[in-house]
Write an enzyme that holds these catalytic residues in place. Sequence first.
Site, PDB file in Angstrom:
ATOM      1  N   TYR A 134       0.864  -1.178   0.000  1.00 56.41           N
ATOM      2  CA  TYR A 134       0.000   0.000   0.000  1.00 56.41           C
ATOM      3  C   TYR A 134       0.900   1.228   0.000  1.00 56.41           C
ATOM      4  O   TYR A 134       1.520   1.555   1.009  1.00 56.41           O
ATOM      5  CB  TYR A 134      -0.911  -0.036   1.231  1.00 56.41           C
ATOM      6  CG  TYR A 134      -1.931   1.078   1.329  1.00 56.41           C
ATOM      7  CD1 TYR A 134      -2.269   1.872   0.241  1.00 56.41           C
ATOM      8  CD2 TYR A 134      -2.576   1.327   2.536  1.00 56.41           C
ATOM      9  CE1 TYR A 134      -3.213   2.874   0.341  1.00 56.41           C
ATOM     10  CE2 TYR A 134      -3.527   2.324   2.654  1.00 56.41           C
ATOM     11  CZ  TYR A 134      -3.840   3.100   1.561  1.00 56.41           C
ATOM     12  OH  TYR A 134      -4.771   4.101   1.673  1.00 56.41           O
ATOM     13  N   LYS A 163      -1.423  -1.391  -4.120  1.00 51.17           N
ATOM     14  CA  LYS A 163      -2.439  -0.330  -4.086  1.00 51.17           C
ATOM     15  C   LYS A 163      -1.687   0.981  -4.194  1.00 51.17           C
ATOM     16  O   LYS A 163      -1.083   1.448  -3.237  1.00 51.17           O
ATOM     17  CB  LYS A 163      -3.272  -0.387  -2.811  1.00 51.17           C
ATOM     18  CG  LYS A 163      -4.416   0.632  -2.781  1.00 51.17           C
ATOM     19  CD  LYS A 163      -5.182   0.548  -1.474  1.00 51.17           C
ATOM     20  CE  LYS A 163      -6.453   1.390  -1.484  1.00 51.17           C
ATOM     21  NZ  LYS A 163      -6.260   2.817  -1.780  1.00 51.17           N
TER      22      LYS A 163
END
Length: 268
Positions: A134, A163
């Site tokens: 992330y 992400k």
Amino acid sequence: MPGTYSGTIVPLITPLDEHGTVDERSVARLVDHVRAEVSGLMPALTSGEGWALDARQWHDVVAYTVEHADGLPVLAGIQLPDTDAVIDRARTAAALGADAVVVTTPFGADVTQDAIVAHYRSIRAALDIPVFLYNEEALSGNRIAFDTLVRICKEIPGIVGIKESSGDAAFTREMAEAGTGIPVFEGWENLLVDARGIQGFIGPLANLEPGLCNAMLVDPTPDRQTEINTVCERYGVFRDDWYRWVKRELHRRGVISSPTTHEEAKAA
């Protein structure tokens, strides 16, 4: 190891009652609400107020998501400040049946790129559960540089997705074109038209309109982007406390029983 991820993965909001208890029935209804249009469920990330959940709330929302996933992969968000805390919680996620964990960098503006690599290397060395990277800055206070992201993807086995929430569409495109074999997901609704080469999308709008998110991935035109932006403005997705407004709309639709946020439950 699961197969390659793609499409729309939903970072689920965390349904809480007025006492701050995770509402299992609302979790089940929310999963059913998005099931037909998403390729994965991502509880306890930022849209799920993951940074603010206590250990019990985190445990319950991940456990309930796994319980009601019915075949959809569950990628458990972990938003804790240091490597040891992440490893401890990742062990719990694995024990609960999560398919992967979604992990940001260690918290702090002074975290070096080498420390970021060591963080992910330590997580993977400690346990077998796959890791979704992330890349963000709002919570951690730092972000992963391009060369560091490529290095992590190439040197550390078990990385299954990124992400990419840097907010820089050019960076996202560069990462998608880097040839690492790791799927890249855009994390911002307003950048989808510019994030060419991505494998999918992970953003709060997927809680409300996953079909529209899929349509944007299939046909990323300026007109479709305008539609996405309009819908996001309507539902408060672009606000700083977007999770509050997404909860309110889900409550209005009857998907969750209460729009209570962690701040509201804590103040009650």
